[in-house]
Design a protein around this motif. Structure first.
Motif, mmCIF file in Angstrom:
data_model
loop_
_atom_site.group_PDB
_atom_site.id
_atom_site.type_symbol
_atom_site.label_atom_id
_atom_site.label_comp_id
_atom_site.label_asym_id
_atom_site.label_seq_id
_atom_site.Cartn_x
_atom_site.Cartn_y
_atom_site.Cartn_z
ATOM 1 N N ASN A 36 0.809 -1.223 0.000
ATOM 2 C CA ASN A 36 0.000 0.000 0.000
ATOM 3 C C ASN A 36 0.843 1.275 0.000
ATOM 4 O O ASN A 36 0.297 2.366 -0.096
ATOM 5 N N GLU A 37 2.154 1.177 0.094
ATOM 6 C CA GLU A 37 3.029 2.351 0.086
ATOM 7 C C GLU A 37 3.847 2.491 -1.195
ATOM 8 O O GLU A 37 4.492 3.513 -1.411
ATOM 9 N N VAL A 38 3.811 1.482 -2.047
ATOM 10 C CA VAL A 38 4.670 1.475 -3.236
ATOM 11 C C VAL A 38 4.422 2.685 -4.130
ATOM 12 O O VAL A 38 5.358 3.351 -4.567
ATOM 13 N N LEU A 39 3.172 3.008 -4.408
ATOM 14 C CA LEU A 39 2.873 4.091 -5.345
ATOM 15 C C LEU A 39 3.169 5.477 -4.778
ATOM 16 O O LEU A 39 3.147 6.454 -5.525
ATOM 17 N N THR B 209 7.548 7.703 -14.736
ATOM 18 C CA THR B 209 6.164 7.464 -15.152
ATOM 19 C C THR B 209 5.976 6.070 -15.733
ATOM 20 O O THR B 209 4.992 5.388 -15.424
ATOM 21 N N SER B 210 6.919 5.609 -16.542
ATOM 22 C CA SER B 210 6.785 4.287 -17.150
ATOM 23 C C SER B 210 6.791 3.184 -16.093
ATOM 24 O O SER B 210 6.039 2.212 -16.184
ATOM 25 N N MET B 211 7.632 3.339 -15.063
ATOM 26 C CA MET B 211 7.669 2.346 -13.985
ATOM 27 C C MET B 211 6.364 2.385 -13.203
ATOM 28 O O MET B 211 5.808 1.354 -12.845
ATOM 29 N N ARG B 212 5.849 3.575 -12.941
ATOM 30 C CA ARG B 212 4.579 3.713 -12.220
ATOM 31 C C ARG B 212 3.445 3.007 -12.978
ATOM 32 O O ARG B 212 2.630 2.314 -12.382
#
Length: 66
Positions: free
Chosen positions: A38-41, A47-50
């Protein structure tokens, strides 16, 4: 990433199961740590990794092409 020093090319494992010991950095990494799902984002990233991570977390189980 080809042609990029390891310290400048982040690698992210989306799933893992600890078996023993603790995550440890090496000459190829500056930082190694467990991050709750729940903290990763909330972490800074390209942007591409997100987009890849959001797709994985959506749970479709299908490959993302695009």
């Amino acid at each position: 990433m080809y042609g990029t020093r390891a310290g400048n090319a982040p690698v992210l494992h989306l799933t893992a199961r600890p078996t023993s010991g603790t995550p440890t950095s090496s000459t190829e990494s500056r930082e190694v740590r467990w991050v709750p799902r729940n903290e990763v984002l909330s972490l800074p990233m390209a942007t591409s990794m997100r987009l890849r991570i959001e797709h994985y977390l959506s749970g479709t189980g299908l490959p993302h092409i695009g």
